[in-house]
Design an enzyme around this catalytic site. Structure first.
Site, mmCIF file in Angstrom:
data_model
loop_
_atom_site.group_PDB
_atom_site.id
_atom_site.type_symbol
_atom_site.label_atom_id
_atom_site.label_comp_id
_atom_site.label_asym_id
_atom_site.label_seq_id
_atom_site.Cartn_x
_atom_site.Cartn_y
_atom_site.Cartn_z
ATOM 1 N N ASP A 1 5.822 -42.155 52.944
ATOM 2 C CA ASP A 1 5.361 -41.462 51.941
ATOM 3 C C ASP A 1 4.217 -42.417 51.311
ATOM 4 O OD1 ASP A 1 4.762 -39.363 50.455
ATOM 5 O OD2 ASP A 1 6.804 -38.664 50.235
ATOM 6 N N ASP B 1 1.746 -31.198 49.296
ATOM 7 C CA ASP B 1 2.725 -30.603 49.382
ATOM 8 C C ASP B 1 2.794 -28.887 49.688
ATOM 9 O OD1 ASP B 1 3.791 -33.242 49.184
ATOM 10 O OD2 ASP B 1 5.385 -32.736 47.993
HETATM 11 C C1 GAL Z 1 6.257 -36.162 48.716
HETATM 12 C C2 GAL Z 1 5.975 -35.951 50.004
HETATM 13 C C3 GAL Z 1 7.192 -34.820 50.465
HETATM 14 C C4 GAL Z 1 8.505 -35.212 49.775
HETATM 15 C C5 GAL Z 1 8.484 -35.842 48.489
HETATM 16 C C6 GAL Z 1 9.603 -36.482 48.132
HETATM 17 O O1 GAL Z 1 5.180 -37.238 48.574
HETATM 18 O O2 GAL Z 1 4.911 -35.121 50.258
HETATM 19 O O3 GAL Z 1 7.173 -34.514 51.595
HETATM 20 O O4 GAL Z 1 8.794 -36.231 50.851
HETATM 21 O O5 GAL Z 1 7.206 -36.775 48.272
HETATM 22 O O6 GAL Z 1 9.620 -36.720 46.667
#
Ligand code: GAL
Length: 559
Positions: free
Chosen positions: A172, A238
Site C-alpha cells: 500500500d 478504493d
Molecule cells: C487502502 C487500500 C485498501 C485497504 C486500505 C486499508 O490504501 O487501497 O485496499 O488496504 O488501505 O486501510
C-alpha cells in the site's frame, strides 16, 4: 468517501511534475501500448483469492482469517480458482523488534503469522501479506494507528514475509512522502521508485511472491509501465466504502485508456470485489464481477463468506466468467462504444480466437436492450450467453435481451463475420469557430486541440457534409480528457459534451478520460446523431453550459 481518508479528496490530481509528463509523452509516442511483464514466475494469470478489507476493514482477527480460509475451501471457491488468503490492515504491530525486524500484532494474531500461514497452506491455499511502502501503513482511523510501514526496510521486511511463508504481498501507499502526509494523490516524489525498490527486494527473497502494488492509480502506473514493476497495479482509488454503483462507474471510466496494458504477468487491478456486500443489487454485482473478470483484474473476494448467499456464490463461482479472467491470452476487453445513459459496449479477444462482448445497461430499470454486433465489428456471429451458459446460436445484426437495471449481457462470440467499417471525413477542431473562451492548444508538433470548450466556450464546425440525403450520421471524436478523479463527481473520470447539429438541442455525450494527463488522445469515440441536411451545409456545435468538455482534436462524420 472512504472513512480512512483524512486527506481532502476534493484535491484532484490533474497535474504531474512536468518531467513526468514529458517522459510519458515520449513513451506513449514510441510505444503506444507498452506491455512488459515481470518475470518472477508468479501472477502470470490474474490473482484470485480472498481479502478481508471490504467486509471487515482493519478489524480482522486470527479466528476470522481461519474461518474465512476454511469457507473458501468448503464453499468450493478454491476448486474454481480462488487460492490466495491475504492479510489486510490491522495485522501489523506499531513497532519493530530491537533488531529492526517487522512484527505482527500479538492482539490480532496471537499465534503469529507463521502459524497462520501454515494453517492456510494446510488447507491447500496460498498466503498473502499486506504492507505499506511508507513510514506507516494505512488504517481506518485517519492515519493515527501508525502500523509499521516498510519504507527503508524493504529487503529485511520481505525476508521476514518470505520466511513466514508468504506467497503474495499487497503493498500500500500511505505515508509515502513523510510521517504526517497520510494519503497523497499528488506526491512530490516518484512513487514508482518505492515500488521498484520493493520489486527488487522481492526478487532477492528466494521465494516466488506475487507482487500486488496498491498505489491507487497515482502517477499512472500502467504507463510506468506497471508490468515491469509488479504483477498487478491498482488503477484507482478504493472501490469503497461506501459500496455504490457510482464507484463501479468511476473505476470503469478510469480503465478506459489503459486496457491495452494488461498482459500475462501484469494486470490492471480494479480493486477488490464487492460481490456479496450490501450496496449493490444482484444485477450490479453480476456486472461488476463480469467486468472485473474480462478486464483481467485480480478477482479478490472481499465479503464475509460465512454469510454468503446463493446469489453471491452463483456470481463468484460462474466458471464461464472466471474463464474470461484466467484466459491464457491475458488481454483485457477494451471500450468500444457508449450510448450515453443507455448502454456501453466493451469487447476483447480470447485465446481460442473468439471475442467476448460486455453490454452494460446504464438505465436504472429492467428493459429490452438491443446490442448491435457492428459495435464490436461483426455483422453476424455465433453467440453464447456466459452468465447463463445458454447458446444463442447464429445471430445476425443484433441481439435483443431483457436486461436488469445496471445488469449486462456477457457474450462469447465465435465465427464472427466482419461488418463493413464506416469511412469518416474529418474536420479538425482547430479549423472550427471558437467562441466564449475556447482556445487552441498545441499538444505536440502534429496535434493541436481546442480546449476550454464548455462553461461558456463553444466550438462550431461548419460546412459539414451531410451526404446525399442528410438524416442520422455517425460521428467519430478524437479528444483528450485528462480529468482523472479519485472521488466521485457528476461524471467520474469522464466529461460531458453537448453536441448540437444545425443548432438543434444539444445531445449529452459522456466522454471517459483518454489518459491521466493532457497529452494522449482517445481516438474514435462514436456517436450517432440525427438532424443532418444534405450537402456541405451542416454545423456541429460542442458545448456544455456548466462544465468543461474534453479538448477536441477532430470530429469525423461518416456520409
Ligand atoms: C487502502 C487500500 C485498501 C485497504 C486500505 C486499508 O490504501 O487501497 O485496499 O488496504 O488501505 O486501510
Amino acid at each position: 468517501m472512504p472513512p480512512w481518508r483524512s486527506y481532502p479528496l476534493a484535491l484532484i490530481v490533474s497535474t504531474m511534475p512536468s518531467q513526468w509528463k514529458l517522459l510519458k509523452a515520449l513513451v506513449s509516442l514510441a510505444f503506444p501500448c507498452v506491455v512488459a511483464a515481470l518475470n518472477n514466475g508468479v501472477g502470470v494469470k490474474p490473482a484470485m483469492g480472498w481479502n478481508p478489507y471490504n467486509a471487515f476493514a482493519c478489524s480482522t482477527t486470527e479466528a476470522m482469517y481461519h474461518t474465512q480460509a476454511q469457507s473458501v475451501v468448503s464453499l468450493g471457491l478454491l476448486a474454481v480458482g480462488y487460492q490466495y488468503i491475504n492479510l489486510d490492515c490491522g495485522w501489523q504491530a506499531t513497532s519493530r523488534d530491537s533488531a529492526g525486524k517487522f512484527q505482527w500484532s500479538n492482539k490480532t494474531l496471537p499465534a503469529g503469522v507463521p502459524a497462520l500461514a501454515t494453517f492456510v497452506h494446510n488447507l491447500g491455499l496460498k498466503f498473502g501479506v499486506y504492507t505499506d511502502l511508507g513510514v506507516f501503513a494505512c488504517d481506518t482511523v485517519g492515519g493515527t494507528a501508525h502500523f509499521i510501514g516498510s519504507l527503508g526496510h524493504e529487503t529485511s521486511d520481505v525476508a521476514s514475509y518470505a520466511s513466514w511463508g508468504a506467497d503474495y504481498v499487497k503493498v500500500d501507499n500511505c505515508f509515502a512522502v513523510n510521517s504526517t502526509d497520510f494519503v497523497d494523490f499528488d506526491p512530490p516524489i516518484s512513487i514508482k521508485d518505492h515500488f521498484t525498490t520493493m520489486r527488487d527486494a522481492l526478487a532477492a527473497a528466494g521465494r516466488p511472491i506475487l507482487f500486488s502494488a496498491c498505489e491507487w492509480g497515482v502517477q499512472d502506473p500502467a504507463r510506468w509501465p506497471g508490468g515491469s514493476v509488479a504483477n498487478s497495479w491498482r488503477i484507482s482509488n478504493d472501490i469503497g466504502p461506501p459500496n455504490t454503483w457510482d464507484n463501479i462507474f468511476r473505476i470503469m471510466n478510469q480503465v478506459v485508456p489503459i486496457t491495452g496494458f494488461a498482459a500475462p504477468g501484469g494486470f490492471n487491478d480494479l480493486d477488490m470485489l464487492e460481490v456479496g456486500n450490501s450496496g449493490l443489487t444482484t444485477a450490479e454485482q453480476q456486472t461488476h464481477f463480469a467486468f472485473w473478470a474480462a478486464t483481467k483484474s485480480p478477482l479478490i473476494i472481499s465479503t464475509d463468506l460465512t454469510k454468503a448467499s446463493t446469489q453471491t456464490l452463483n456470481i463468484l463461482k460462474n466458471t464461464r466468467i472466471i474463464s474470461l479472467n484466467q484466459d491464457a491470452l491475458g488481454k483485457s476487453i477494451a471500450f468500444k462504444r457508449r450510448y450515453t445513459n443507455d448502454h456501453d459496449i466493451w469487447s476483447g479477444p480470447l485465446s481460442d480466437g473468439s471475442t467476448v462482448a460486455l453490454v452494460i445497461n446504464w438505465q436504472s430499470s429492467s428493459r429490452s436492450l438491443t446490442f448491435n454486433l457492428a459495435d464490436v465489428g461483426f455483422s453476424s456471429a455465433t453467440a453464447t450467453d456466459l452468465i447463463t451458459g445458454t447458446s444463442l446460436g447464429k445471430v445476425t445484426t443484433s441481439i435483443t435481451q431483457t436486461v436488469s437495471a445496471h445488469g449486462s449481457m456477457v457474450l462469447k462470440l465465435t465465427n464472427g463475420i466482419a461488418a463493413p467499417t464506416p469511412t469518416f471525413t474529418f474536420y479538425p477542431a482547430a479549423s472550427g469557430t471558437l467562441a466564449g473562451g475556447a482556445t487552441t492548444r498545441a499538444v505536440n508538433s502534429s496535434i493541436t486541440v481546442v480546449g476550454f470548450v464548455g462553461n461558456g466556450g463553444t466550438l462550431t464546425l461548419s460546412n459539414v457534409d451531410g451526404g446525399a440525403s442528410g438524416g442520422t450520421k455517425l460521428l467519430s471524436f478524437d479528444y483528450i480528457n485528462g480529468d482523472v478523479t479519485f472521488s466521485n463527481t457528476a461524471c467520474s473520470n469522464c466529461r460531458n459534451t453537448l453536441v448540437s447539429v444545425n443548432g438543434g438541442t444539444g445531445v449529452q455525450v459522456q466522454m471517459p478520460i483518454s489518459a491521466q494527463s493532457w497529452d494522449i488522445l482517445l481516438s474514435g469515440y462514436l456517436v450517432s446523431l440525427p438532424g443532418f441536411k444534405a450537402g456541405k451545409t451542416n454545423t456541429i456545435t460542442l458545448s456544455n453550459p456548466s462544465a468543461f468538455t474534453p479538448d477536441f482534436y477532430r470530429v469525423g462524420v461518416a456520409v
